[in-house]
Design an enzyme around this catalytic site. Structure first.
Site, short mmCIF file in Angstrom:
data_model
loop_
_atom_site.label_atom_id
_atom_site.label_comp_id
_atom_site.label_asym_id
_atom_site.label_seq_id
_atom_site.Cartn_x
_atom_site.Cartn_y
_atom_site.Cartn_z
CG HIS A 1 -33.17 -7.53 27.50
ND1 HIS A 1 -32.87 -7.93 28.78
CD2 HIS A 1 -32.17 -6.69 27.12
CE1 HIS A 1 -31.74 -7.35 29.16
NE2 HIS A 1 -31.30 -6.60 28.17
CD GLU B 1 -27.53 -7.64 26.28
OE1 GLU B 1 -27.07 -6.50 26.35
OE2 GLU B 1 -28.59 -7.98 26.84
O1 G3P Z 1 -29.70 -4.41 27.39
C1 G3P Z 1 -28.42 -4.13 27.85
C2 G3P Z 1 -27.97 -5.08 28.84
O2 G3P Z 1 -28.70 -6.14 29.22
C3 G3P Z 1 -26.59 -4.97 29.34
O3 G3P Z 1 -26.74 -4.37 30.59
O4 G3P Z 1 -26.01 -3.14 32.54
O5 G3P Z 1 -24.59 -4.94 31.60
O6 G3P Z 1 -24.82 -2.81 30.37
P1 G3P Z 1 -25.45 -3.79 31.30
#
Ligand code: G3P
Length: 227
Positions: A96, A144
């Site tokens: 992560h 992400e």
């Molecule tokens: O692991 C999920 C993440 O990093 C996204 O976080 O708060 O943007 O949904 P968020």
């Protein structure tokens, strides 16, 4: 091996106080309730200290937020796959952006998880890193962009090319790995957009784990996936 039905919604509890200890249990129960009612595939990822208490109260898959590579015995302070299995976990996030790992350690963790039949979701930050991570053959990749994490601005709206680029580049070399995306996903519309762009599910946190009304937030998020 643990399998996940796609599309999947993975709710990462991170270290939010609203999703810690007894509150992790309450939030996991809410996730399970909504998952059942909407017939949507959902995973929860509480903190490591809360894994056992959460796995004892819900039947939806519970994942760890991290796993270290290594053989049981002398790794003080590490979280090994064997302990995750013993706590009732079905899988783990790896790499992560808030807990980055070296590629060699990701590969070793994926191999150990495979032996233990744990599902692995390797998080990445862009299409190139996604391809590198796919080469170690995890169960899934979750792309992400770090700058959108917890921003409330969805990757599927702000940087759709991150999703399409990841799908295109990974599928050129690997047809098996599941492809998820995350960062800033807040509404059902964000989820639908992600799926339309080729993602097989989403990884999200703050929209649910920080919400005053997590059940309402979750219903809105998974509404478009209702079966
Ligand atoms: O692991 C999920 C993440 O990093 C996204 O976080 O708060 O943007 O949904 P968020």
């Amino acid at each position: 091996m643990t399998e996940l039905r796609m599309p999947v919604v993975v709710v990462n509890f991170k270290t939010y106080p609203q999703a810690t200890g007894d509150k992790a249990v309450s939030l996991a129960k809410i996730c399970e309730k909504v998952a059942r009612e909407y017939n949507v595939s959902m995973v929860v990822a509480p903190q490591i200290a809360d894994l056992y208490r959460v796995t004892t109260v819900v039947t939806i898959p519970v994942f760890s937020q991290h796993m270290d590579p290594g053989e049981p015995g002398r790794y003080t302070g590490h979280t090994l796959g064997e302990a995750l299995v013993a706590s009732g976990c079905k899988g783990t996030l790896l790499n992560h952006s808030e807990n980055r790992m070296q590629l060699a350690d990701i590969e070793e963790a994926v191999r150990i998880a495979e032996k233990l039949k744990l599902y692995t979701i390797v998080c990445t930050n862009n299409p190139f890193v996604s391809v590198a991570a796919a080469s170690v053959r995890p169960s899934a990749i979750a792309v992400e962009p770090p700058e959108l994490i917890s921003s409330g601005i969805s990757v599927s709206k702000a940087q759709p090319e991150i999703i399409t680029g990841t799908v295109e580049k990974i599928r050129a070399v690997n047809r098996e790995v599941a492809i998820l995306c995350g960062a800033g996903i807040t509404t059902g519309e964000d989820v639908s957009a992600a799926i339309k762009l080729g993602s097989q599910g989403v990884l999200l946190a703050s929209a649910v784990a920080k919400s005053d009304k997590p059940e309402t937030a979750l219903r809105n998020l998974v509404g478009p996936l209702r079966k």
